[in-house]
Write a protein that holds these residues in place. Structure first.
Motif, PDB file in Angstrom:
ATOM      1  N   MET A   1       0.847  -1.199   0.000  1.00  0.00           N
ATOM      2  CA  MET A   1       0.000   0.000   0.000  1.00  0.00           C
ATOM      3  C   MET A   1       0.883   1.250   0.000  1.00  0.00           C
ATOM      4  O   MET A   1       1.953   1.265   0.605  1.00  0.00           O
ATOM      5  N   LYS A   2       0.440   2.279  -0.695  1.00  0.00           N
ATOM      6  CA  LYS A   2       1.206   3.507  -0.795  1.00  0.00           C
ATOM      7  C   LYS A   2       1.307   4.208   0.552  1.00  0.00           C
ATOM      8  O   LYS A   2       0.559   3.947   1.475  1.00  0.00           O
ATOM      9  N   GLU A   3       2.278   5.119   0.653  1.00  0.00           N
ATOM     10  CA  GLU A   3       2.432   5.912   1.862  1.00  0.00           C
ATOM     11  C   GLU A   3       1.158   6.714   2.096  1.00  0.00           C
ATOM     12  O   GLU A   3       0.652   7.367   1.176  1.00  0.00           O
ATOM     13  N   PRO A   4       0.598   6.686   3.322  1.00  0.00           N
ATOM     14  CA  PRO A   4      -0.656   7.408   3.586  1.00  0.00           C
ATOM     15  C   PRO A   4      -0.516   8.902   3.311  1.00  0.00           C
ATOM     16  O   PRO A   4       0.444   9.538   3.759  1.00  0.00           O
ATOM     17  N   LYS A   5      -1.491   9.435   2.566  1.00  0.00           N
ATOM     18  CA  LYS A   5      -1.446  10.859   2.247  1.00  0.00           C
ATOM     19  C   LYS A   5      -2.841  11.393   1.974  1.00  0.00           C
ATOM     20  O   LYS A   5      -3.809  10.634   1.838  1.00  0.00           O
ATOM     21  N   VAL A   6      -2.930  12.704   1.920  1.00  0.00           N
ATOM     22  CA  VAL A   6      -4.172  13.377   1.538  1.00  0.00           C
ATOM     23  C   VAL A   6      -4.264  13.358   0.022  1.00  0.00           C
ATOM     24  O   VAL A   6      -3.447  13.968  -0.671  1.00  0.00           O
ATOM     25  N   PHE A   7      -5.262  12.631  -0.505  1.00  0.00           N
ATOM     26  CA  PHE A   7      -5.438  12.587  -1.953  1.00  0.00           C
ATOM     27  C   PHE A   7      -6.232  13.786  -2.456  1.00  0.00           C
ATOM     28  O   PHE A   7      -5.938  14.342  -3.509  1.00  0.00           O
ATOM     29  N   SER A   8      -7.253  14.177  -1.670  1.00  0.00           N
ATOM     30  CA  SER A   8      -8.089  15.312  -2.071  1.00  0.00           C
ATOM     31  C   SER A   8      -8.658  15.992  -0.835  1.00  0.00           C
ATOM     32  O   SER A   8      -8.923  15.341   0.186  1.00  0.00           O
ATOM     33  N   LEU A  86     -11.591   7.264  19.057  1.00  0.00           N
ATOM     34  CA  LEU A  86     -10.531   7.969  19.776  1.00  0.00           C
ATOM     35  C   LEU A  86      -9.164   7.875  19.097  1.00  0.00           C
ATOM     36  O   LEU A  86      -8.195   8.497  19.559  1.00  0.00           O
ATOM     37  N   ASP A  87      -9.048   7.105  17.995  1.00  0.00           N
ATOM     38  CA  ASP A  87      -7.812   7.125  17.226  1.00  0.00           C
ATOM     39  C   ASP A  87      -7.581   8.530  16.684  1.00  0.00           C
ATOM     40  O   ASP A  87      -8.523   9.338  16.594  1.00  0.00           O
ATOM     41  N   ARG A  88      -6.339   8.816  16.291  1.00  0.00           N
ATOM     42  CA  ARG A  88      -6.012  10.171  15.846  1.00  0.00           C
ATOM     43  C   ARG A  88      -5.289  10.164  14.504  1.00  0.00           C
ATOM     44  O   ARG A  88      -4.617   9.195  14.156  1.00  0.00           O
ATOM     45  N   PHE A  89      -5.450  11.268  13.783  1.00  0.00           N
ATOM     46  CA  PHE A  89      -4.736  11.499  12.530  1.00  0.00           C
ATOM     47  C   PHE A  89      -3.957  12.803  12.652  1.00  0.00           C
ATOM     48  O   PHE A  89      -4.532  13.834  12.997  1.00  0.00           O
ATOM     49  N   LYS A  90      -2.676  12.738  12.356  1.00  0.00           N
ATOM     50  CA  LYS A  90      -1.829  13.937  12.354  1.00  0.00           C
ATOM     51  C   LYS A  90      -1.484  14.254  10.916  1.00  0.00           C
ATOM     52  O   LYS A  90      -0.873  13.448  10.208  1.00  0.00           O
ATOM     53  N   ILE A 142      -0.152  11.591   5.961  1.00  0.00           N
ATOM     54  CA  ILE A 142      -1.065  11.341   7.087  1.00  0.00           C
ATOM     55  C   ILE A 142      -0.386  10.391   8.067  1.00  0.00           C
ATOM     56  O   ILE A 142       0.044   9.302   7.688  1.00  0.00           O
ATOM     57  N   ASN A 143      -0.312  10.799   9.307  1.00  0.00           N
ATOM     58  CA  ASN A 143       0.231   9.939  10.363  1.00  0.00           C
ATOM     59  C   ASN A 143      -0.939   9.421  11.195  1.00  0.00           C
ATOM     60  O   ASN A 143      -1.619  10.192  11.872  1.00  0.00           O
ATOM     61  N   TYR A 144      -1.165   8.113  11.119  1.00  0.00           N
ATOM     62  CA  TYR A 144      -2.254   7.477  11.861  1.00  0.00           C
ATOM     63  C   TYR A 144      -1.743   7.062  13.235  1.00  0.00           C
ATOM     64  O   TYR A 144      -0.744   6.351  13.354  1.00  0.00           O
TER      65      TYR A 144
END
Length: 310
Positions: A1-8, A86-90, A142-144
């Motif tokens: 899977m690709k590095e997590p990122k903002v696609f749109s 309660l998980d977070r996204f940075k 995106i840092n999960y």
């Protein structure tokens, strides 16, 4: 899977409308500035995986574009199906906290539902509140950050702590909690400790609670009227808030058939930053008490976290 990122990144001026892609957005404490879903509520920001949009497009034989499901952030390279409450996204300076997974379908007021007849957001949409604002752009990483719901169980018993008989009430609480949370969108971490009926040992555990800040604490044992029954006497003066309703209800409910249940000095409240439930020591009582407590547990967690889900 690709590095997590903002696609749109997608915003709209009205709810229920398709959101339009933009290059960058700014988050304040209410959500995305200029977006219809920003406000003083819990579902300030929505996320949906591009991979899920692609699957839906293939199933419907239609090219669904980012924002058409009214999601604010279309992600890429991250499996949102494993996300828990309660998980977070940075994302850059922005910190988001997951407060809801899926939602009620708006039906006729939803643009994609009107066109196709179904939508993925009710099951797969991730909804967050803003913990820290700032500006982000498309392609930002995106840092999960997974979060655990920490639950501590303390059994008080001289005899069990000496190994004279098996602690059954502590493990029973753990068993019933695991059963309740199974299939629910939480990651729970249970810890148990067995101590004697000792004020000093209980105060030692309370100091640990205030330091470690578990979301929920259960004690079992020491709620009667004997000389060794010290649990409520130690904990009650330390509560920030007492929540008498649930315990009063349980005593009355089971006291109708078993008047001895009315003698219990069980209590509940807020200790530091933790919800605490002070329960009797019998396995039978644990089953009765937990049957009612689990009904208000999730809502109590949200309230304690200042998450308004109304």
């Amino acid at each position: 899977m690709k590095e997590p990122k903002v696609f749109s990144l997608n915003i709209s001026e009205e709810k229920g409308a398709i959101k339009n892609p933009v290059q960058k957005v700014f988050f304040d404490k209410k959500g995305i500035v200029g977006d219809a879903h920003a406000g003083s509520w819990h579902r300030q920001v929505s996320l949906l995986a591009k991979e899920r949009i692609d699957v839906f497009s293939k199933e419907e034989k239609k090219n669904i574009k980012p924002g058409e499901f009214a999601e604010n952030i279309t992600t890429q390279g991250i499996d949102l199906s494993g996300v828990s409450l309660l998980d977070r996204f940075k994302i850059g300076p922005v910190l988001l906290e997951v407060v809801q997974i899926g939602k009620k379908c708006h039906g006729r007021s939803c643009a994609i539902f009107q066109e196709i007849g179904r939508c993925v957001m009710p099951k797969e949409g991730i909804f967050c509140r803003v913990l820290k604002g700032g500006q982000i752009r498309i392609n930002d990483p995106i840092n999960y950050i997974p979060q655990e719901l920490n639950i501590k169980i303390i059994t008080l018993s001289d005899r069990a702590s000496l190994g004279e008989y098996e602690d059954k009430s502590g493990p029973k609480i753990a068993e019933l909690l695991e059963k309740f949370f199974q299939g629910r969108p939480w990651k729970i971490k249970l810890s148990r400790v067995l101590i004697p009926d000792s004020k000093s040992r209980l105060l030692q555990e309370i100091r640990k609670i205030k330091k470690d800040k578990p979301e929920i604490v259960f004690t079992t044992g020491g709620t009667g009227i004997g000389a060794k029954d010290i649990t409520p006497d130690v904990i009650k003066p330390l509560l920030k808030l007492e929540l008498p309703g649930i315990m009063d209800f349980i005593r009355l409910k089971y006291g109708k058939n078993n008047p001895r249940a009315l003698i219990s000095r069980s209590l509940s409240g807020v200790l530091g930053e933790s919800l605490i439930f002070v329960l009797p020591g019998s396995e039978k009582a644990i089953v009765e008490y937990m049957a009612e407590i689990v009904k208000i547990l999730e809502h109590s967690i949200f309230m304690q976290k200042n998450i308004n889900i109304h």
